[in-house]
Design an enzyme around this catalytic site. Structure first.
Site, PDB file in Angstrom:
ATOM      1  N   SER A  29      41.528  34.917  39.760  1.00  0.00           N
ATOM      2  CA  SER A  29      42.447  35.857  39.862  1.00  0.00           C
ATOM      3  C   SER A  29      42.533  37.100  41.376  1.00  0.00           C
ATOM      4  CB  SER A  29      43.996  36.166  39.332  1.00  0.00           C
ATOM      5  OG  SER A  29      42.296  36.582  38.369  1.00  0.00           O
ATOM      6  N   LYS A  31      39.773  38.902  40.399  1.00  0.00           N
ATOM      7  CA  LYS A  31      38.645  40.320  40.280  1.00  0.00           C
ATOM      8  C   LYS A  31      37.822  40.224  40.487  1.00  0.00           C
ATOM      9  CE  LYS A  31      38.487  38.022  36.406  1.00  0.00           C
ATOM     10  NZ  LYS A  31      39.430  36.500  36.326  1.00  0.00           N
ATOM     11  N   GLU A 102      32.227  40.141  34.728  1.00  0.00           N
ATOM     12  CA  GLU A 102      32.015  39.334  33.520  1.00  0.00           C
ATOM     13  C   GLU A 102      32.673  40.204  32.559  1.00  0.00           C
ATOM     14  OE1 GLU A 102      33.252  35.974  33.441  1.00  0.00           O
ATOM     15  OE2 GLU A 102      33.016  35.810  35.624  1.00  0.00           O
TER      16      GLU A 102
HETATM   17  P1  ADP Z   1      37.443  35.381  39.747  1.00  0.00           P
HETATM   18  O1  ADP Z   1      36.740  36.468  39.327  1.00  0.00           O
HETATM   19  O2  ADP Z   1      39.003  36.356  39.392  1.00  0.00           O
HETATM   20  O3  ADP Z   1      37.687  34.209  38.709  1.00  0.00           O
HETATM   21  P2  ADP Z   1      37.014  34.887  42.625  1.00  0.00           P
HETATM   22  O4  ADP Z   1      37.082  37.215  42.779  1.00  0.00           O
HETATM   23  O5  ADP Z   1      35.957  34.584  42.586  1.00  0.00           O
HETATM   24  O6  ADP Z   1      38.177  35.505  41.462  1.00  0.00           O
HETATM   25  O7  ADP Z   1      37.959  34.292  43.490  1.00  0.00           O
HETATM   26  C1  ADP Z   1      39.002  34.579  44.011  1.00  0.00           C
HETATM   27  C2  ADP Z   1      39.624  33.621  45.329  1.00  0.00           C
HETATM   28  O8  ADP Z   1      39.638  32.053  44.715  1.00  0.00           O
HETATM   29  C3  ADP Z   1      41.538  34.011  46.192  1.00  0.00           C
HETATM   30  O9  ADP Z   1      40.680  34.648  47.181  1.00  0.00           O
HETATM   31  C4  ADP Z   1      41.475  32.651  46.815  1.00  0.00           C
HETATM   32  O10 ADP Z   1      40.508  32.276  48.069  1.00  0.00           O
HETATM   33  C5  ADP Z   1      40.701  31.687  45.507  1.00  0.00           C
HETATM   34  N1  ADP Z   1      41.403  30.753  45.161  1.00  0.00           N
HETATM   35  C6  ADP Z   1      40.891  29.169  44.220  1.00  0.00           C
HETATM   36  N2  ADP Z   1      42.081  28.961  43.204  1.00  0.00           N
HETATM   37  C7  ADP Z   1      42.744  29.961  43.216  1.00  0.00           C
HETATM   38  C8  ADP Z   1      44.519  29.824  42.649  1.00  0.00           C
HETATM   39  N3  ADP Z   1      44.193  29.089  42.050  1.00  0.00           N
HETATM   40  N4  ADP Z   1      44.417  30.779  42.874  1.00  0.00           N
HETATM   41  C9  ADP Z   1      44.486  32.391  43.893  1.00  0.00           C
HETATM   42  N5  ADP Z   1      43.574  32.165  44.118  1.00  0.00           N
HETATM   43  C10 ADP Z   1      42.007  30.998  44.124  1.00  0.00           C
HETATM   44 MG    MG Z   2      34.874  36.722  38.608  1.00  0.00          MG
END
Ligand code: ADP
Ligand code: MG
Length: 213
Positions: A29, A31, A102
């Site tokens: 999302s 984060k 995390e």
């Molecule tokens: P988190 O830390 O919340 O796991 P990240 O900051 O690592 O997420 O990654 C966010 C990015 O992942 C988004 O900006 C987009 O480019 C990518 N992404 C990959 N799959 C999805 C998805 N299903 N929905 C939204 N973004 C996604």
């Molecule tokens: Mg992350």
């Protein structure tokens, strides 16, 4: 420029003493991306310095690196998740911003550490999953959400079930392509030949196997 960075670009201040900024939601999302955006931006100021931490059980990337799907990797200090208070011993005198990625994997006492950092006038940013694959809150996430944050960014991803266009608010665990069982441990032990994946899912497509075992 995408929508997210457009939204970020309207924020001007990069450092508020004792500010607590939370980035939460399901996997993928944004984060970590949201947190790194602010930390990186602060590094252009002569007045601020940041430090980044993560629990050492986050093994998706190198122990000394935080992973963001958008920004790649950023150096960090790994910390034993059972002892979040260890963070305090690493804080440099001139550090103004502290990022914790995390954060859901830390002991719930992480929230006391965050309060101590705020009382020392640091600006704290935390990125964490709010709920586990069952849709139940992580204890550390629950404490953080009730530790008087100044700003909560409750982020959503795009549901990965096909075809679906809804916002994903939950994290789906699949084991060998099937929804994980409710009684599976929060962190699965790797088993040879067993393929475990996580997907962002909306409320209609989030499935937990609750069949009797
Ligand atoms: P988190 O830390 O919340 O796991 P990240 O900051 O690592 O997420 O990654 C966010 C990015 O992942 C988004 O900006 C987009 O480019 C990518 N992404 C990959 N799959 C999805 C998805 N299903 N929905 C939204 N973004 C996604
Ligand atoms: Mg992350």
């Amino acid at each position: 420029m995408d929508v997210l960075s457009l939204e970020h670009s309207v924020r001007t201040a990069h450092y508020f003493p004792a500010y607590l900024h939370l980035f939460t939601g399901p996997m993928k999302s944004g984060k970590t991306e949201g947190m790194i955006y602010h930390l990186d931006r602060s590094s252009y100021s002569h007045l601020s310095r940041f430090q980044l931490f993560k629990p050492c059980n986050d093994d998706r990337s190198d122990a000394n690196l935080v992973f963001s799907r958008k920004y790649g990797t950023v150096p960090c200090q790994p910390i034993d998740p059972a002892h979040p208070e260890d963070i305090l011993s690493y804080i440099g005198k001139d550090v103004t911003l502290i990022g914790i990625d995390e954060a859901q994997f830390f002991a719930p006492s992480l929230s006391d550490v965050v309060t101590a950092l705020r009382r020392s006038r640091r600006h704290v940013l935390c990125a964490f999953l709010d709920t586990d694959f069952r849709g139940e809150p992580f204890p550390a996430a629950q404490r953080l959400l009730f530790s008087y944050p100044d700003r909560i960014e409750h982020l959503t991803a795009v549901c990965e079930a096909q075809p679906c266009e809804y916002d994903a608010t939950m994290t789906q665990r699949l084991v060998d392509g099937q929804p994980a069982h409710y009684d599976d441990p929060i962190e699965l032990i790797e088993k040879a030949g067993r393929k475990e994946v996580y997907e962002a899912r909306c409320i209609f497509h989030h499935v937990v196997d609750r069949s009797p075992r």
